[in-house]
Enzyme design. Structure first.
Site, PDB file in Angstrom:
ATOM      1  N   ILE A  82       0.826  -1.206   0.000  1.00 28.18           N
ATOM      2  CA  ILE A  82       0.000   0.000   0.000  1.00 28.18           C
ATOM      3  C   ILE A  82       0.862   1.260   0.000  1.00 28.18           C
ATOM      4  CG2 ILE A  82      -1.663   1.290   1.410  1.00 28.18           C
ATOM      5  CD1 ILE A  82      -2.674  -1.523   2.380  1.00 28.18           C
ATOM      6  N   TYR A 241      -0.747  -7.580  17.275  1.00 28.67           N
ATOM      7  CA  TYR A 241      -0.986  -6.772  16.073  1.00 28.67           C
ATOM      8  C   TYR A 241      -2.188  -5.846  16.289  1.00 28.67           C
ATOM      9  CZ  TYR A 241      -2.189  -5.490  11.266  1.00 28.67           C
ATOM     10  OH  TYR A 241      -2.502  -4.784  10.128  1.00 28.67           O
TER      11      TYR A 241
HETATM   12  N1  NAP Z   1      -2.945  -5.214   3.380  1.00 22.96           N
HETATM   13  C1  NAP Z   1      -4.008  -5.165   4.162  1.00 22.96           C
HETATM   14  O1  NAP Z   1      -4.975  -5.855   3.934  1.00 22.96           O
HETATM   15  C2  NAP Z   1      -4.038  -4.255   5.352  1.00 22.96           C
HETATM   16  C3  NAP Z   1      -5.190  -4.222   6.140  1.00 22.96           C
HETATM   17  C4  NAP Z   1      -5.232  -3.382   7.238  1.00 22.96           C
HETATM   18  C5  NAP Z   1      -4.134  -2.592   7.532  1.00 22.96           C
HETATM   19  N2  NAP Z   1      -3.018  -2.645   6.766  1.00 22.96           N
HETATM   20  C6  NAP Z   1      -1.876  -1.793   7.133  1.00 22.96           C
HETATM   21  O2  NAP Z   1      -1.330  -1.205   5.993  1.00 22.96           O
HETATM   22  C7  NAP Z   1       0.048  -0.937   6.202  1.00 22.96           C
HETATM   23  C8  NAP Z   1       0.844  -1.369   4.984  1.00 22.96           C
HETATM   24  O3  NAP Z   1       0.718  -2.727   4.826  1.00 22.96           O
HETATM   25  P1  NAP Z   1       0.906  -3.523   3.467  1.00 22.96           P
HETATM   26  O4  NAP Z   1      -0.280  -4.370   3.345  1.00 22.96           O
HETATM   27  O5  NAP Z   1       1.267  -2.620   2.371  1.00 22.96           O
HETATM   28  O6  NAP Z   1       2.118  -4.477   3.897  1.00 22.96           O
HETATM   29  P2  NAP Z   1       3.506  -4.871   3.207  1.00 22.96           P
HETATM   30  O7  NAP Z   1       3.325  -5.028   1.754  1.00 22.96           O
HETATM   31  O8  NAP Z   1       4.006  -6.006   4.011  1.00 22.96           O
HETATM   32  O9  NAP Z   1       4.386  -3.590   3.462  1.00 22.96           O
HETATM   33  C9  NAP Z   1       4.851  -3.288   4.741  1.00 22.96           C
HETATM   34  C10 NAP Z   1       5.886  -2.186   4.652  1.00 22.96           C
HETATM   35  O10 NAP Z   1       6.395  -1.958   5.982  1.00 22.96           O
HETATM   36  C11 NAP Z   1       7.801  -1.913   5.936  1.00 22.96           C
HETATM   37  N3  NAP Z   1       8.406  -2.473   7.146  1.00 22.96           N
HETATM   38  C12 NAP Z   1       8.145  -3.673   7.716  1.00 22.96           C
HETATM   39  N4  NAP Z   1       8.942  -3.856   8.789  1.00 22.96           N
HETATM   40  C13 NAP Z   1       9.720  -2.758   8.891  1.00 22.96           C
HETATM   41  C14 NAP Z   1      10.748  -2.357   9.789  1.00 22.96           C
HETATM   42  N5  NAP Z   1      11.158  -3.116  10.797  1.00 22.96           N
HETATM   43  N6  NAP Z   1      11.330  -1.166   9.578  1.00 22.96           N
HETATM   44  C15 NAP Z   1      10.953  -0.390   8.563  1.00 22.96           C
HETATM   45  N7  NAP Z   1      10.002  -0.698   7.697  1.00 22.96           N
HETATM   46  C16 NAP Z   1       9.385  -1.886   7.852  1.00 22.96           C
HETATM   47  C17 NAP Z   1       8.201  -2.736   4.725  1.00 22.96           C
HETATM   48  O11 NAP Z   1       9.354  -2.191   4.134  1.00 22.96           O
HETATM   49  P3  NAP Z   1      10.808  -2.851   4.203  1.00 22.96           P
HETATM   50  O12 NAP Z   1      10.642  -4.320   4.320  1.00 22.96           O
HETATM   51  O13 NAP Z   1      11.487  -2.363   2.986  1.00 22.96           O
HETATM   52  O14 NAP Z   1      11.368  -2.226   5.401  1.00 22.96           O
HETATM   53  C18 NAP Z   1       7.041  -2.552   3.761  1.00 22.96           C
HETATM   54  O15 NAP Z   1       7.275  -1.486   2.881  1.00 22.96           O
HETATM   55  C19 NAP Z   1       0.428  -1.651   7.479  1.00 22.96           C
HETATM   56  O16 NAP Z   1       0.535  -0.705   8.504  1.00 22.96           O
HETATM   57  C20 NAP Z   1      -0.728  -2.573   7.726  1.00 22.96           C
HETATM   58  O17 NAP Z   1      -0.914  -2.827   9.087  1.00 22.96           O
HETATM   59  C21 NAP Z   1      -2.956  -3.459   5.676  1.00 22.96           C
END
Ligand code: NAP
Ligand code: NAG
Ligand code: NAG
Ligand code: NAG
Ligand code: NAG
Length: 378
Positions: A82, A241
């Protein structure tokens, strides 16, 4: 309140039953709570695909400014998912976007930036995408980031707090906090505090914006305010979480209130939070059925670009004029009762303030320019 959402209930269980049994029971119960909620939200995704009533963002929304020349945005965790979609959207409009990633090699980060820019067919673009390092497991990297930002830019128009992890095993950072708590919540609070002066320097038409990407998983859970690090209560990745996402929402409300106070009023910042929708991203790497049936998840979930719609809406829409709201599909919505409780919000803020004050003290030799930000001092 449900007994299973009360930490004292679990302490009592620990005294009656063997620890490992209670740990397992707690994990199973919280898993059921989140899976039931998840099922409801997958139905919502299907409804969204079929219904024309759910608000979606089209390419040329009248209330979303299309020209972001001279704007500077920070998107945490924009290396994929996202965050990446949101970063590309901002860049397409001409914004300079600083994305953070935990990738430690500069070459890897530069490659991410190039690939992101190439995938956006933007001719005549004044914007840029840069990838800078932050590992949210290390508070020091948040300080490093802000020091560099202040030196190179100094003023910030949009901050999107998006980086996050979901359902990781019990673990503690070198700063002493549980992984979900520090990565999803506490480091982002620090980042926002330290960037507040830069946000206040933004000189565009409206106030600067902060967008916290939270989650609907906060609904069925509460925060164990007496044990946020799961040190005396059982650990469940599901609870950890949901709790971190709940804390994000509560702190957003707390800050929104603070911004209405006498001191806070001098800050021109809008702060809101949201659930992006259930989007097919790397976040689901620890969810067994998504790993087994990725095609099914891709079919049911929305894409990362669609997940970024509400993020962009909260970051840019001129319809948004106040702080402290929770959004889903570009509409505001009530978050859980627990999240709206002012007493709990104040307690969380107090705990957070103490935790951060300690950290700022810990790092004050390395970063003497940072004092406890006055804004949240008593
Ligand atoms: N996808 C869904 O259905 C959903 C639903 C509800 C909420 N969300 C929220 O949306 C947000 C984005 O999620 P996403 O679905 O896009 O997940 P994603 O594809 O797993 O992306 C997560 C991002 O967080 C970064 N990250 C993870 N651990 C990190 C660390 N220790 N230090 C720095 N950066 C870190 C990763 O970058 P690097 O690995 O490069 O560091 C990656 O860019 C999250 O906050 C999640 O809780 C998502
Ligand atoms: C390209 O940018 C210049 C300077 O910002 C502007 O004058 C011009 O109209 C732009 N052209 C297009 C096609 O957007
Ligand atoms: C905790 O994190 C450290 C550092 O990332 C890692 O090496 C270790 O394997 C993790 N421990 C567990 C139990 O996951
Ligand atoms: C959410 O918003 C508040 C208010 O700006 C901010 O202080 C906090 O750090 C943000 N992020 C999280 C993850 O709570
Ligand atoms: C850093 O913290 C120590 C211990 O609390 C304190 O004595 C010292 O004054 C602090 N230094 C700065 C520059 O704030």
């Amino acid at each position: 309140m449900l007994a299973i959402n009360d930490y004292k209930f679990w302490l009592l269980m620990y005294r009656i039953f063997p620890k490992n049994i209670i740990d397992t029971v707690f994990t199973i119960i919280t898993a059921i709570q989140l899976y039931l909620l998840g099922a409801r939200y997958v139905l919502k995704e299907i409804h969204r695909k079929l219904s024309s009533k759910v608000r979606k963002l089209s390419a040329n929304e009248p209330d979303i400014p299309d020209d972001l020349t001279d704007y500077v945005a920070v998107v945490t965790g924009g290396s994929r998912g996202i965050g990446l979609s949101a970063a590309k959207d901002l860049y397409r409009r001409g914004c300079i976007v600083i994305v953070t990633s935990s990738a430690s090699s500069q070459m890897e980060r530069d490659k991410m930036a190039e690939e992101a820019k190439e995938s956006v067919k933007a001719t005549n673009n004044s914007g840029n995408i840069l990838v800078w390092p932050i590992d949210f497991r290390e508070m020091s990297s948040v300080f490093d980031f802000v020091a560099r930002f202040n030196k190179e830019y100094g003023s910030l128009d949009i901050l999107i707090n998006n980086a996050g992890v979901m359902f990781v095993d019990k673990n503690f950072t070198s700063d002493g906090f549980e992984y979900h708590y520090q990565i999803n919540y506490l480091s982002h609070v620090l980042l926002t505090w330290l960037l507040l002066p830069a946000l206040n320097k933004a000189d565009k038409k409206g106030p600067a914006r902060v967008v916290n990407v939270s989650s609907s998983t906060h609904y069925p859970r509460c925060a164990f305010l007496d044990d946020l690090q799961s040190q005396i209560t059982p650990y469940s990745a599901f609870h950890a979480y949901a709790q971190s996402k709940l804390c994000q929402i509560m702190f957003t409300y707390y800050m929104a209130n603070w911004l209405r106070s006498d001191v806070g009023q001098s800050y021109r910042v809008l702060i809101n939070c949201l659930h992006p929708g259930v989007a097919m991203t790397g976040l689901y790497q620890y969810v067994w059925w998504v790993r087994l049936f990725p095609w099914l998840a891709s079919f049911l979930f929305r894409t990362a670009d669609e997940g970024a719609e509400t993020v962009i809406y909260c970051a840019l829409s001129t319809e948004i004029e106040s702080s402290g709201y929770y959004y889903e599909d570009c509409s505001s919505l009530r978050s859980s009762k627990f999240s709206m409780n002012k007493i709990y919000q104040n307690r969380l803020a107090d705990l957070t303030r103490k935790q951060l004050a300690k950290l700022i003290e810990k790092y004050n030799q390395t970063y003497p320019e940072y004092k406890v930000p006055q804004i949240l001092a008593y």
